[in-house]
Motif scaffolding. Structure first.
Motif, PDB file in Angstrom:
ATOM      1  N   PRO A   1     -51.707  18.827 -20.593  1.00 27.27           N
ATOM      2  CA  PRO A   1     -51.431  19.239 -19.187  1.00 27.27           C
ATOM      3  C   PRO A   1     -50.339  20.597 -19.239  1.00 27.27           C
ATOM      4  O   PRO A   1     -49.617  20.466 -20.532  1.00 27.27           O
ATOM      5  N   LEU A   2     -50.100  21.300 -18.331  1.00 33.21           N
ATOM      6  CA  LEU A   2     -49.109  22.437 -18.467  1.00 33.21           C
ATOM      7  C   LEU A   2     -47.685  21.805 -18.692  1.00 33.21           C
ATOM      8  O   LEU A   2     -46.832  22.306 -19.628  1.00 33.21           O
ATOM      9  N   SER A   3     -47.411  20.587 -17.947  1.00 32.80           N
ATOM     10  CA  SER A   3     -46.090  20.010 -18.256  1.00 32.80           C
ATOM     11  C   SER A   3     -46.358  18.530 -17.742  1.00 32.80           C
ATOM     12  O   SER A   3     -47.181  18.180 -17.214  1.00 32.80           O
ATOM     13  N   PHE A   4     -45.304  17.510 -18.073  1.00 32.02           N
ATOM     14  CA  PHE A   4     -45.579  16.292 -17.862  1.00 32.02           C
ATOM     15  C   PHE A   4     -44.226  15.695 -17.693  1.00 32.02           C
ATOM     16  O   PHE A   4     -43.208  15.824 -18.231  1.00 32.02           O
ATOM     17  N   HIS A   5     -44.167  14.656 -16.570  1.00 34.57           N
ATOM     18  CA  HIS A   5     -42.997  14.087 -16.145  1.00 34.57           C
ATOM     19  C   HIS A   5     -43.410  12.657 -15.501  1.00 34.57           C
ATOM     20  O   HIS A   5     -44.391  12.538 -14.949  1.00 34.57           O
ATOM     21  N   VAL A   6     -42.621  11.822 -16.099  1.00 33.39           N
ATOM     22  CA  VAL A   6     -42.739  10.508 -15.171  1.00 33.39           C
ATOM     23  C   VAL A   6     -41.647  10.038 -14.516  1.00 33.39           C
ATOM     24  O   VAL A   6     -40.491  10.067 -14.868  1.00 33.39           O
ATOM     25  N   ILE A   7     -42.036   9.453 -13.302  1.00 33.41           N
ATOM     26  CA  ILE A   7     -41.151   8.790 -12.404  1.00 33.41           C
ATOM     27  C   ILE A   7     -41.667   7.598 -12.103  1.00 33.41           C
ATOM     28  O   ILE A   7     -42.636   7.131 -11.715  1.00 33.41           O
ATOM     29  N   THR A   8     -40.602   6.627 -12.203  1.00 27.34           N
ATOM     30  CA  THR A   8     -40.799   5.076 -11.784  1.00 27.34           C
ATOM     31  C   THR A   8     -39.832   4.629 -10.534  1.00 27.34           C
ATOM     32  O   THR A   8     -38.582   5.153 -10.709  1.00 27.34           O
ATOM     33  N   LEU A   9     -40.605   3.716  -9.792  1.00 29.11           N
ATOM     34  CA  LEU A   9     -39.725   3.394  -8.764  1.00 29.11           C
ATOM     35  C   LEU A   9     -38.517   2.459  -9.435  1.00 29.11           C
ATOM     36  O   LEU A   9     -37.335   2.473  -9.164  1.00 29.11           O
ATOM     37  N   LEU A  10     -39.234   1.662 -10.268  1.00 34.52           N
ATOM     38  CA  LEU A  10     -38.306   0.363 -10.719  1.00 34.52           C
ATOM     39  C   LEU A  10     -38.329   0.404 -12.406  1.00 34.52           C
ATOM     40  O   LEU A  10     -39.513   0.735 -12.740  1.00 34.52           O
ATOM     41  N   ASP A  11     -37.244   0.078 -13.097  1.00 30.17           N
ATOM     42  CA  ASP A  11     -37.223  -0.083 -14.205  1.00 30.17           C
ATOM     43  C   ASP A  11     -36.451  -1.503 -14.853  1.00 30.17           C
ATOM     44  O   ASP A  11     -35.515  -1.746 -14.315  1.00 30.17           O
ATOM     45  N   LYS A  12     -37.293  -2.254 -15.750  1.00 28.80           N
ATOM     46  CA  LYS A  12     -36.711  -3.520 -16.317  1.00 28.80           C
ATOM     47  C   LYS A  12     -36.114  -3.097 -17.734  1.00 28.80           C
ATOM     48  O   LYS A  12     -36.952  -3.423 -18.630  1.00 28.80           O
ATOM     49  N   PRO A  13     -35.197  -2.541 -18.293  1.00 26.51           N
ATOM     50  CA  PRO A  13     -35.044  -1.940 -19.586  1.00 26.51           C
ATOM     51  C   PRO A  13     -34.872  -3.329 -20.433  1.00 26.51           C
ATOM     52  O   PRO A  13     -35.415  -3.103 -21.832  1.00 26.51           O
ATOM     53  N   SER A  14     -34.312  -4.413 -20.129  1.00 27.57           N
ATOM     54  CA  SER A  14     -34.177  -5.598 -20.696  1.00 27.57           C
ATOM     55  C   SER A  14     -35.309  -6.120 -21.296  1.00 27.57           C
ATOM     56  O   SER A  14     -35.287  -6.895 -22.196  1.00 27.57           O
ATOM     57  N   ARG A  15     -36.536  -5.917 -20.656  1.00 27.96           N
ATOM     58  CA  ARG A  15     -37.988  -6.346 -21.305  1.00 27.96           C
ATOM     59  C   ARG A  15     -38.702  -5.478 -21.973  1.00 27.96           C
ATOM     60  O   ARG A  15     -39.609  -5.665 -22.541  1.00 27.96           O
ATOM     61  N   ARG A  16     -38.100  -4.164 -22.357  1.00 22.37           N
ATOM     62  CA  ARG A  16     -38.775  -3.235 -23.086  1.00 22.37           C
ATOM     63  C   ARG A  16     -39.351  -3.989 -24.390  1.00 22.37           C
ATOM     64  O   ARG A  16     -38.582  -4.376 -25.306  1.00 22.37           O
ATOM     65  N   GLU A  17     -40.689  -3.694 -24.723  1.00 22.75           N
ATOM     66  CA  GLU A  17     -41.090  -3.971 -26.106  1.00 22.75           C
ATOM     67  C   GLU A  17     -41.561  -2.699 -27.031  1.00 22.75           C
ATOM     68  O   GLU A  17     -41.717  -2.920 -27.998  1.00 22.75           O
ATOM     69  N   VAL A  18     -41.684  -1.679 -26.299  1.00 28.00           N
ATOM     70  CA  VAL A  18     -42.031  -0.340 -27.010  1.00 28.00           C
ATOM     71  C   VAL A  18     -41.013   0.818 -26.429  1.00 28.00           C
ATOM     72  O   VAL A  18     -40.546   0.619 -25.513  1.00 28.00           O
ATOM     73  N   ASP A  19     -40.883   1.573 -27.396  1.00 28.49           N
ATOM     74  CA  ASP A  19     -39.971   2.682 -26.898  1.00 28.49           C
ATOM     75  C   ASP A  19     -40.630   3.850 -26.196  1.00 28.49           C
ATOM     76  O   ASP A  19     -41.388   4.462 -26.381  1.00 28.49           O
ATOM     77  N   PHE A  20     -40.103   3.449 -24.920  1.00 23.50           N
ATOM     78  CA  PHE A  20     -40.781   4.300 -23.516  1.00 23.50           C
ATOM     79  C   PHE A  20     -39.506   4.356 -22.495  1.00 23.50           C
ATOM     80  O   PHE A  20     -39.309   3.416 -22.036  1.00 23.50           O
ATOM     81  N   ASN A  21     -39.298   5.587 -21.953  1.00 20.37           N
ATOM     82  CA  ASN A  21     -38.554   5.697 -20.869  1.00 20.37           C
ATOM     83  C   ASN A  21     -38.905   6.669 -20.073  1.00 20.37           C
ATOM     84  O   ASN A  21     -39.674   7.528 -20.620  1.00 20.37           O
ATOM     85  N   ALA A  22     -38.873   6.662 -18.871  1.00 17.39           N
ATOM     86  CA  ALA A  22     -39.247   7.623 -17.629  1.00 17.39           C
ATOM     87  C   ALA A  22     -38.264   8.690 -17.728  1.00 17.39           C
ATOM     88  O   ALA A  22     -37.013   8.498 -18.154  1.00 17.39           O
ATOM     89  N   ASP A  23     -38.713   9.927 -17.026  1.00 13.26           N
ATOM     90  CA  ASP A  23     -37.983  11.074 -17.057  1.00 13.26           C
ATOM     91  C   ASP A  23     -36.957  10.806 -15.754  1.00 13.26           C
ATOM     92  O   ASP A  23     -35.810  11.276 -15.656  1.00 13.26           O
ATOM     93  N   MET A  24     -37.450   9.912 -14.715  1.00 13.23           N
ATOM     94  CA  MET A  24     -36.605   9.552 -13.568  1.00 13.23           C
ATOM     95  C   MET A  24     -36.924   8.283 -13.086  1.00 13.23           C
ATOM     96  O   MET A  24     -38.190   7.624 -13.101  1.00 13.23           O
TER      97      MET A  24
END
Ligand code: IMP
Ligand code: MG
Length: 185
Positions: free
Chosen positions: A127-150
């Protein structure tokens, strides 16, 4: 699919954690950030079904840059189509994203597995550019290294329903986010 009684349906809505107004306000702010980021350039908003359909509908009506919409669906169970990593893509985009500034619109990031796999797949399509926006985040549950931009709201490790999010396919139509009461099942 289990048919729920109206009594149990009500009891499982434990408490509202994010109101309709709080969501509306945060979406306005997020849309302004998107407008500033893309500065008049067209974007492709990609909603991950089913959970993000309500967020997508509200967000796309607040952004002012020219915008197309697209939908994808992913499942962690094997039910046809093809797989990327551990996640199966059950509905794919129709657009050739090499021509687009892509904004992924997600309902919630939990373990991070779904979005990490989808993002890896989509980035291969250049893609020309890429951005991820999420309504909710439960960081304490993370099992892989991934974060939204917003992220609009960071929440604790509770199962939540409403505003697109379901439990057994119910509650997606609640206009707010509520905590689900497993003890009332
Ligand atoms: P992942 O664990 O980050 O891959 O999240 C996968 C999907 O699980 C999300 O897109 C949601 O559809 C669903 N999910 C995760 N946490 C919740 C929750 O608290 N309520 C409803 N659905 C959830
Ligand atoms: Mg989702």
């Amino acid at each position: 699919m289990e048919i729920i009684s109206s009594d149990k349906y009500e009891k499982c809505i434990k408490r509202v954690i994010i109101t309709e107004n709080e969501i509306k306000e945060k979406i306005k702010i997020a849309a302004k950030k998107i407008d500033t980021l893309y500065d008049g350039s067209p974007i492709l908003l990609v909603s991950i079904l089913k959970g993000a359909f309500v967020f997508m509908a509200d967000l796309c009506r607040e952004v002012s840059v020219p915008c197309e919409i697209g939908f994808m669906a992913a499942s962690s169970y094997y039910d046809g189509t093809y797989s990327c990593g551990n996640v199966k893509i059950t509905l794919d985009l129709t657009q050739d994203i090499s021509k687009y500034n892509v904004v992924i619109v997600e309902d919630i990031i939990d373990t991070g597995r779904t979005l990490k796999d989808i993002v890896e797949l989509l980035k291969k399509r250049n893609p020309l550019s890429f951005h991820v926006i999420t309504l909710l985040d439960k960081p304490s549950r993370r099992e892989v290294d991934f974060n939204a931009d917003m992220t609009l709201f960071t929440i604790p490790d509770k199962f939540v329903i409403g505003y697109g999010l379901d439990c057994g396919e119910y509650y997606r139509n609640l206009p707010y986010i509520a905590e689900y009461d497993e003890s009332s099942e």
